[in-house]
Structures are given as C-alpha cells and as structure tokens.
Design an enzyme around this catalytic site. Structure first.
Site, PDB file in Angstrom:
ATOM      1  N   CYS A 122       0.905  -1.148   0.000  1.00 12.19           N
ATOM      2  CA  CYS A 122       0.000   0.000   0.000  1.00 12.19           C
ATOM      3  C   CYS A 122       0.937   1.189   0.000  1.00 12.19           C
ATOM      4  O   CYS A 122       1.594   1.452   1.002  1.00 12.19           O
ATOM      5  CB  CYS A 122      -0.916   0.036   1.223  1.00 12.19           C
ATOM      6  N   CYS A 125      -0.291   4.004   2.708  1.00 11.39           N
ATOM      7  CA  CYS A 125      -0.355   3.755   4.153  1.00 11.39           C
ATOM      8  C   CYS A 125      -0.170   2.278   4.418  1.00 11.39           C
ATOM      9  O   CYS A 125       0.940   1.764   4.273  1.00 11.39           O
ATOM     10  CB  CYS A 125      -1.626   4.305   4.771  1.00 11.39           C
ATOM     11  N   SER A 126      -1.218   1.582   4.802  1.00 11.37           N
ATOM     12  CA  SER A 126      -1.017   0.202   5.230  1.00 11.37           C
ATOM     13  C   SER A 126      -2.218  -0.678   4.917  1.00 11.37           C
ATOM     14  O   SER A 126      -2.476  -1.636   5.629  1.00 11.37           O
ATOM     15  CB  SER A 126      -0.736   0.175   6.728  1.00 11.37           C
ATOM     16  N   CYS A 127      -2.957  -0.380   3.864  1.00  8.20           N
ATOM     17  CA  CYS A 127      -4.105  -1.213   3.511  1.00  8.20           C
ATOM     18  C   CYS A 127      -3.622  -2.642   3.287  1.00  8.20           C
ATOM     19  O   CYS A 127      -2.608  -2.873   2.634  1.00  8.20           O
ATOM     20  CB  CYS A 127      -4.795  -0.670   2.261  1.00  8.20           C
TER      21      CYS A 127
HETATM   22 FE    FE Z   1      -3.750   2.626   2.138  1.00 11.88          FE
END
Ligand code: FE
Length: 225
Positions: A122, A125-127
């Site tokens: 991602c 971010c951190s999906c």
């Molecule tokens: Fe994300």
C-alpha cells in the site's frame, strides 16, 4: 488502481488518488496517540491488562490472520473448483470459508506463475487484507517498503532472501481501502501427495504478501518470522 506506475508516484504527498478515510502523517499520528492514551487509562483503571491487549494483538498478528490465508491458499492448491472461484471472486470465495471483511472491502487474489510474480504494497499507508492475513507487519507499513516495493521490487525481494528468475515479471499491486490483494503462491515442488492440512504449513504470511515464496517441504514448520 491496479498495477503501480512510476516510482515518482510514491513520493507525491498530495491528496490521495485512492479513497482513504484516514490521514497519512508519519507516526505517531493523532490516532495512535489517542489509542495510547485510551489504553493507558483503561490499564490504570484496572479495566484491562496490558498483557491481555498484547495477547490479542499477538493472536491477530501471528496466529489467526495468516492461518486464514494459509487455509485459503492450501485449499486453492488442492481444489481446482475453489481456485477458480477464488480467482473469479475472492471476496465471495473467502467468505464461503467463513472469513468475512467489513462491508465495501473487496479482495482480489493474484496468482504467481512460472513467469509472473506478484507483490502487494500500500504505497500510501497500510491497507492490507485483514480478514485473511490479520494485522500487517511493521515493515509493510514502513516508508522504505512502501516506496521501494514499487521502485525496485527485485531488490526488496532479495532482501527477503527471495531470488526470482531474471526473466520473470514482477507485478506490484497497490492496495486501497476498497481493494485488498492476496498473493496465491505457487505450490512447492515435491508436495504432490500432501494433504491440504500439511500444505497449510508451507504457506507463510510473507508468501501471501509476495515478498517470499511458499516454503519448501524441507522448510516446513519454520513459522512466520
Ligand atoms: Fe492505504
């Protein structure tokens, strides 16, 4: 957005081109600070124990999550009908095993083949596909991984000890809050007669993100790092 484009995309700190409902400030974010404040208060009041919270996080990070994904992968390796359904509509196929996400969140399974390797990131971010992998590891959320997975995926794979054939193509999939990806690693050689149960032990979390391959029969039981 499917395949990631140029590396320069990564460095744009502009409003997102995919829809996130959270900010992308570097840690500690306001949310993290609020969570910490809340946790401290609950612990102080004796309502929860830090060890309990750690145990829950540990469970999601290392046990429940990746095991769900390993179940999905091993079933796909042994059941052609399920694999077909999984490629066609992963959200639905995974739900048929009892792993359901929140509404509006779609899962897509991308299959590794002899000439194509898939890697999930991602960039903003951190999906991450929580329903099948649990919580993302710290490195997945780090700025270097998020940019270098796109700009130099082959080098990133090497750092994870993964050497691919020079001729193989690496496809990088940029996750969003609406679309999450799970890599279907190749079934290791020498496992022709293995049961689904045994095969699950070869499916590491990292192989489902795409930074590693599934374990060989010799590496069975090593556990996630
Ligand atoms: Fe994300």
């Amino acid at each position: 957005r499917k395949e990631s484009s140029a590396a320069s995309d990564v460095y744009k700190r502009q409003p997102h081109d995919h829809h996130h409902n959270h900010e992308h400030t570097e840690p500690p974010s306001d949310l993290e600070l609020r969570v910490k404040a809340l946790e401290s208060l609950l612990v102080e009041k004796g309502l929860v124990k830090t060890e309990t919270l750690n145990a829950i996080i540990e469970t999601y990070e290392h046990k429940v999550g990746p095991r769900n994904g390993a179940h999905v992968v091993a079933k796909a390796w042994t059941d052609p009908g399920f694999k077909q359904a999984l490629i066609k509509d992963a959200t639905e196929a995974v739900a048929s095993l009892g792993y359901c996400g929140r509404q509006g969140e779609h899962l897509e399974v991308v299959e590794n083949t002899n000439d194509t390797h898939n890697l999930v990131v991602c960039t903003l971010c951190s999906c991450y596909p929580w329903t099948v992998l649990g919580l993302p590891p710290a490195w997945y959320k780090s700025a270097p991984y998020r940019s270098r997975a796109v700009s130099d995926p082959r080098a990133v794979l090497k750092e994870f000890g993964t050497q691919l054939d020079e001729k193989s193509v690496i496809r990088v999939w940029d996750s969003t809050s609406e679309m999450r990806y799970l890599v279907l690693p190749q079934r290791p050689q020498g496992t022709e007669n293995w049961s689904e149960q045994d095969l699950q032990q070869l499916v590491s979390r990292n192989s489902m993100i795409g930074v590693e391959l599934a374990r060989s029969p010799e590496q069975k039981g090593e556990g996630d790092k």
